[in-house]
Design an enzyme around this catalytic site. Sequence first.
Site, PDB file in Angstrom:
ATOM      1  N   ASP A 170       0.859  -1.063   0.026  1.00 56.51           N
ATOM      2  CA  ASP A 170       0.234  -0.266  -0.297  1.00 56.51           C
ATOM      3  C   ASP A 170       0.830   1.395   0.009  1.00 56.51           C
ATOM      4  O   ASP A 170       0.638   2.242  -0.565  1.00 56.51           O
ATOM      5  CB  ASP A 170      -1.055   0.129   1.138  1.00 56.51           C
ATOM      6  CG  ASP A 170      -2.242  -0.899   1.010  1.00 56.51           C
ATOM      7  OD1 ASP A 170      -2.063  -1.664   0.125  1.00 56.51           O
ATOM      8  OD2 ASP A 170      -2.959  -0.872   1.896  1.00 56.51           O
ATOM      9  N   ASN A 181      -5.225   8.544   1.101  1.00 59.85           N
ATOM     10  CA  ASN A 181      -5.942   8.192   2.114  1.00 59.85           C
ATOM     11  C   ASN A 181      -6.497   9.509   3.030  1.00 59.85           C
ATOM     12  O   ASN A 181      -7.830   9.555   3.008  1.00 59.85           O
ATOM     13  CB  ASN A 181      -4.685   7.582   3.018  1.00 59.85           C
ATOM     14  CG  ASN A 181      -4.604   5.972   3.113  1.00 59.85           C
ATOM     15  OD1 ASN A 181      -5.381   5.585   1.921  1.00 59.85           O
ATOM     16  ND2 ASN A 181      -3.870   5.496   3.763  1.00 59.85           N
ATOM     17  N   SER A 201     -10.314   3.501   7.077  1.00 61.60           N
ATOM     18  CA  SER A 201      -9.995   2.319   7.913  1.00 61.60           C
ATOM     19  C   SER A 201      -8.545   2.631   8.564  1.00 61.60           C
ATOM     20  O   SER A 201      -8.008   1.747   9.421  1.00 61.60           O
ATOM     21  CB  SER A 201      -9.922   1.264   7.143  1.00 61.60           C
ATOM     22  OG  SER A 201      -8.808   1.274   5.903  1.00 61.60           O
ATOM     23  N   TYR A 253      -6.027   6.237   9.745  1.00 61.16           N
ATOM     24  CA  TYR A 253      -5.893   7.255  10.733  1.00 61.16           C
ATOM     25  C   TYR A 253      -7.311   7.911  11.356  1.00 61.16           C
ATOM     26  O   TYR A 253      -7.743   7.780  12.590  1.00 61.16           O
ATOM     27  CB  TYR A 253      -5.320   8.387  10.663  1.00 61.16           C
ATOM     28  CG  TYR A 253      -4.628   9.224  11.592  1.00 61.16           C
ATOM     29  CD1 TYR A 253      -4.988   9.109  12.838  1.00 61.16           C
ATOM     30  CD2 TYR A 253      -3.924  10.361  11.116  1.00 61.16           C
ATOM     31  CE1 TYR A 253      -4.509   9.964  13.812  1.00 61.16           C
ATOM     32  CE2 TYR A 253      -3.319  11.147  12.184  1.00 61.16           C
ATOM     33  CZ  TYR A 253      -3.603  11.107  13.644  1.00 61.16           C
ATOM     34  OH  TYR A 253      -3.264  11.778  14.681  1.00 61.16           O
ATOM     35  N   SER A 254      -8.476   7.996  10.414  1.00 62.17           N
ATOM     36  CA  SER A 254      -9.618   8.460  10.813  1.00 62.17           C
ATOM     37  C   SER A 254     -10.452   7.478  11.684  1.00 62.17           C
ATOM     38  O   SER A 254     -11.142   7.987  12.409  1.00 62.17           O
ATOM     39  CB  SER A 254     -10.517   8.926   9.510  1.00 62.17           C
ATOM     40  OG  SER A 254     -10.648   7.837   8.602  1.00 62.17           O
TER      41      SER A 254
END
EC number: 2.7.1.23
Length: 319
Positions: A50, A121, A162, A164-165
């Site tokens: 990733d 992201n 999925s 940091y948030s």
Amino acid sequence: MQIGIYGSGTTASAAITIKKILDDAEIESFVITSKSKSRLVDCILVLGGDKGVRNYFHRSFDSTTPVLGISEGEASGFLAQIDLREFSSHVKILKKQNYTVEEVPRIGVKIDGKNVYPVLNDVAVFSSRSAMLMEHTLRVNDEEVWHDNSDGIIVSTPIGSSAYSMSAGGPMLFPDSGVFEIISVNSLDITRRPIIVSNTSSIQISDISARLHCEVVLDGLDRYKVTNTVECTQFLPPAKIIRLKKNSTAISALAKKVHLAEELLSMPPSSKLLLKTLEYEGALTQKDLANKTLLPDRTVRLALSHLLKKGYVKKESLN
């Protein structure tokens, strides 16, 4: 068929392995370097999991060519779907182009009026020193939503939901959702809740201030100093990701995120810290991990043992 192989920051042996497999399948390929001339290709294979896929799109604004992410670790991710060890079993599908291409949304970012690279992201704005409050105003489509004092604020794509948030209390979003999410991190106002907005929205974080300077963190990788304003909008065209496996639907991706979240919640804090450090920094020695995390050598050793046993990391021999 012509295929490019991109492997910034990865071992040369992985790129050589990929090229040999493609040569055996009579597929023309070449390794992309900083000195490579622009060439038309059918797709690009990106090594490094990733993180490698994110790095590729950070460096390339060309989203017309689909990308297949390949992990060199023990497990695939959300952007890199297959592992290097299983690549040979998917070459026929790749050669016949019998795959689907998923369009992954990106966020275009301006910091104090200057464009930086688009993210896959999230965009996070924090004080440069942890545990220090940051003041800011949030506007969506030029309308003020709140004036807040918090640890920071995160703007995330569905893929990033999925990451940091999620740890900051945000919801997990289906990958094909046409939305972005905004999360105030540890606000002094308990009424602050995550906000879901259309991905066509203009998001502005302004009047940013703290006792020290504030920073914008892009995809958890690069930090930029910010004086006043961060603007987030949909970046077009979206990134194109090749999906070879049939079980890569939105529902299966969501189920994978739930399983990952359950595993992370049960993981010792030291193991979480090491895993996050390796994700951001790439391959490190045990000594490097101890220096970067400031954990005792024994704690690092035990945490690494746990991660190795679970298959989250792998050992690599130093040549």
